[in-house]
Design a protein around this motif. Structure first.
Motif, PDB file in Angstrom:
ATOM      1  N   HIS A 355       0.837  -1.202   0.000  1.00  0.00           N
ATOM      2  CA  HIS A 355       0.000   0.000   0.000  1.00  0.00           C
ATOM      3  C   HIS A 355       0.872   1.253   0.000  1.00  0.00           C
ATOM      4  O   HIS A 355       0.560   2.244  -0.682  1.00  0.00           O
ATOM      5  N   ARG A 357       3.631   1.570  -1.416  1.00  0.00           N
ATOM      6  CA  ARG A 357       4.184   1.699  -2.768  1.00  0.00           C
ATOM      7  C   ARG A 357       3.098   1.935  -3.821  1.00  0.00           C
ATOM      8  O   ARG A 357       3.381   1.918  -5.005  1.00  0.00           O
ATOM      9  N   ASP A 358       1.862   2.134  -3.386  1.00  0.00           N
ATOM     10  CA  ASP A 358       0.738   2.366  -4.310  1.00  0.00           C
ATOM     11  C   ASP A 358       0.599   1.214  -5.298  1.00  0.00           C
ATOM     12  O   ASP A 358       0.337   1.406  -6.481  1.00  0.00           O
ATOM     13  N   CYS A 359       0.771  -0.003  -4.804  1.00  0.00           N
ATOM     14  CA  CYS A 359       0.737  -1.190  -5.672  1.00  0.00           C
ATOM     15  C   CYS A 359      -0.685  -1.491  -6.112  1.00  0.00           C
ATOM     16  O   CYS A 359      -1.632  -1.430  -5.312  1.00  0.00           O
ATOM     17  N   GLY A 360      -0.832  -1.828  -7.387  1.00  0.00           N
ATOM     18  CA  GLY A 360      -2.127  -2.252  -7.924  1.00  0.00           C
ATOM     19  C   GLY A 360      -1.980  -3.601  -8.603  1.00  0.00           C
ATOM     20  O   GLY A 360      -2.062  -4.643  -7.950  1.00  0.00           O
ATOM     21  N   GLY A 384      -3.994   0.285  -5.713  1.00  0.00           N
ATOM     22  CA  GLY A 384      -3.123   1.320  -6.253  1.00  0.00           C
ATOM     23  C   GLY A 384      -3.005   1.263  -7.761  1.00  0.00           C
ATOM     24  O   GLY A 384      -3.764   0.578  -8.443  1.00  0.00           O
ATOM     25  N   ALA A 385      -2.003   1.991  -8.278  1.00  0.00           N
ATOM     26  CA  ALA A 385      -1.838   2.105  -9.734  1.00  0.00           C
ATOM     27  C   ALA A 385      -0.528   1.514 -10.229  1.00  0.00           C
ATOM     28  O   ALA A 385      -0.377   1.276 -11.430  1.00  0.00           O
ATOM     29  N   GLN A 386       0.446   1.256  -9.345  1.00  0.00           N
ATOM     30  CA  GLN A 386       1.773   0.844  -9.782  1.00  0.00           C
ATOM     31  C   GLN A 386       1.900  -0.687  -9.812  1.00  0.00           C
ATOM     32  O   GLN A 386       1.611  -1.353  -8.821  1.00  0.00           O
ATOM     33  N   PRO A 387       2.326  -1.248 -10.947  1.00  0.00           N
ATOM     34  CA  PRO A 387       2.505  -2.708 -11.024  1.00  0.00           C
ATOM     35  C   PRO A 387       3.771  -3.153 -10.289  1.00  0.00           C
ATOM     36  O   PRO A 387       4.793  -2.463 -10.323  1.00  0.00           O
ATOM     37  N   HIS A 388       3.679  -4.275  -9.627  1.00  0.00           N
ATOM     38  CA  HIS A 388       4.831  -4.863  -8.942  1.00  0.00           C
ATOM     39  C   HIS A 388       4.810  -6.376  -9.132  1.00  0.00           C
ATOM     40  O   HIS A 388       3.790  -6.957  -9.552  1.00  0.00           O
ATOM     41  N   SER A 405      10.231  -4.695  -9.028  1.00  0.00           N
ATOM     42  CA  SER A 405       9.554  -3.975 -10.104  1.00  0.00           C
ATOM     43  C   SER A 405       9.154  -4.973 -11.176  1.00  0.00           C
ATOM     44  O   SER A 405       9.802  -6.005 -11.341  1.00  0.00           O
ATOM     45  N   THR A 406       8.085  -4.671 -11.878  1.00  0.00           N
ATOM     46  CA  THR A 406       7.613  -5.557 -12.941  1.00  0.00           C
ATOM     47  C   THR A 406       8.305  -5.192 -14.244  1.00  0.00           C
ATOM     48  O   THR A 406       8.292  -4.016 -14.631  1.00  0.00           O
TER      49      THR A 406
END
Length: 407
Positions: A355, A357-360, A384-388, A405-406
């Motif tokens: 959360h 890291r704004d992970c989605g 969130g919006a950031q892919p991981h 990171s993806t």
């Protein structure tokens, strides 16, 4: 099971009339929503040939993802499922270039077509007369000399010769050729289910090996077989295509490279090919995790060559019992995951970090731990919006998660 083709069907489908009818059928959508309407339309035009025409069009569409230049081929459903992908067959044929080869389970000819390009003489045999008829059709240009015009599909009865391929009905367990390299592809289903038991293959692997004892032999099998238990004296090659493990091939000692008992061959649809063997060094250091995590291709893992692959590319293992590799660089053409953070696996802590890291969108890779990625993703409730990417594995006795990171 699909439509059960007959030799008469193959003769019709390979004729000029049949080819025209197939072209008409290929203009239809043939989706579940249009099935009844399309079937009725083909029946009105072609009567009791409708089922064979529609099934052939459907199979050709499915085959496009597996077989190159097969737009005019004929198939059965079962035969298409077992057919060797073109690039895999081509790679094997290259190892046999210049030899006379007998494919004793030739089926619809996917292997024969590639062998015919590089071998002076090829034999194909099978017990199924319909599949032999289909193989005769699919060999296409290999039936004719340069400059000759097309001819009707062959319908094998007695042995029938194409330009450099001889087709005949024969039992794979009763040798019918001499001085040839033998290729066999035992069916991997028993009682309708896929099997990894060598004795339940059709024909059974032990019987096949006994029938050709002392001969140069290449046997295609499922990559899930326990090769160490099998005690194969030659080379075991595991082959992947575009990241998916497709098959293993047992090469008898006379066909194996000196000093090689295990090989991984990684093929890509763009024509690239990479290989690694157990004759290469496997010495690697024990070091803390590097900047990247690499998940080796499945062929490398199935062939037991993870350490050899690591040594070749300057990598090392996260844990000696786990196939994930790590390093400070990523091999060319390989997908790697850059490590952003590492922590012991605790869901509450992991949820808070993601959360933050704004992970989605979240990809979850696991190995050596009993975790269901889909269930975990649902419990994390990410918005969130950031892919991981998460790599969750066991290092020693500790379940560890790497936040990456993806690519």
């Amino acid at each position: 099971m699909g439509y059960r083709f007959t030799r008469a069907d193959i003769g019709y489908l390979g004729s000029a009339i049949g080819r025209d009818a197939l072209s008409e059928a290929d203009r239809l959508e043939l989706t579940p929503a249009t099935h009844l309407r399309d079937l009725e339309r083909v029946r009105r035009a072609h009567g009791d040939r409708a089922a064979a025409l529609i099934e052939t069009v459907r199979l050709r569409r499915r085959a496009a993802a597996k077989l190159l230049d097969a737009g005019q081929w004929l198939f059965t459903d079962d035969a298409l499922q077992q057919a060797t992908p073109t690039l895999v067959a081509r790679q094997r044929a290259a190892r046999l270039a210049g030899r006379t080869v007998h494919d004793v389970t030739c089926s619809i000819g996917a292997e024969l077509v590639e062998l015919a390009r590089v071998c002076p003489a090829v034999l194909g045999s099978d017990l199924d007369e319909v599949r032999l008829a289909i193989a005769g059709h699919n060999l296409g240009p290999h039936r004719l000399g340069a400059g000759e015009q097309g001819a009707p599909a062959h319908i094998p009865g007695p042995p029938e010769r194409t330009r450099n391929v001889l087709l005949a009905k024969a039992d794979a367990l009763r040798p019918s050729s001499r001085d040839t390299v033998i290729i066999a592809d035992p069916a991997r289903r028993a009682d309708g289910r896929r099997t990894h038991d060598p004795a339940k293959l059709q024909p059974p692997l032990p019987d096949l090996l006994a029938a050709y004892a002392g001969r140069d032999l290449a046997v295609k099998c499922a990559p899930g077989l326990d090769f160490d238990r099998l005690g194969w004296p030659g080379e075991v090659e595991v082959v992947s295509l575009d990241g998916s493990v497709r098959e293993a091939c047992l090469w008898s000692p006379g066909l194996a490279e000196a000093g090689v008992t295990r090989r991984a061959t990684v093929l890509l649809s763009n024509g690239a090919a990479r290989t690694i063997t157990d004759a290469e060094p496997d010495g690697i250091e024990e070091r803390p995790p590097g900047q990247w995590i690499i998940d080796p291709d499945g062929a490398v893992v199935r062939a037991g060559l993870v350490r050899h692959y690591a040594a070749k590319h300057g990598l090392w293992q996260l844990d000696p019992r786990i196939a994930y590799l790590t390093g400070d660089t990523v091999p060319e053409g390989v997908r790697g995951f850059r490590v952003l953070d590492r922590m012991d696996f605790r869901e509450k802590t992991l949820r808070a970090e993601l959360h933050r890291r704004d992970c989605g969108p979240l990809e979850i890779l696991t190995r050596g731990v009993d975790i269901d990625p889909d269930a975990l993703r649902s419990r994390l409730k990410l918005r969130g919006a950031q892919p991981h990417t998460l790599v969750i594995t066991r290092i020693g006795r500790t379940a560890t998660v790497f936040v990456c990171s993806t690519p």
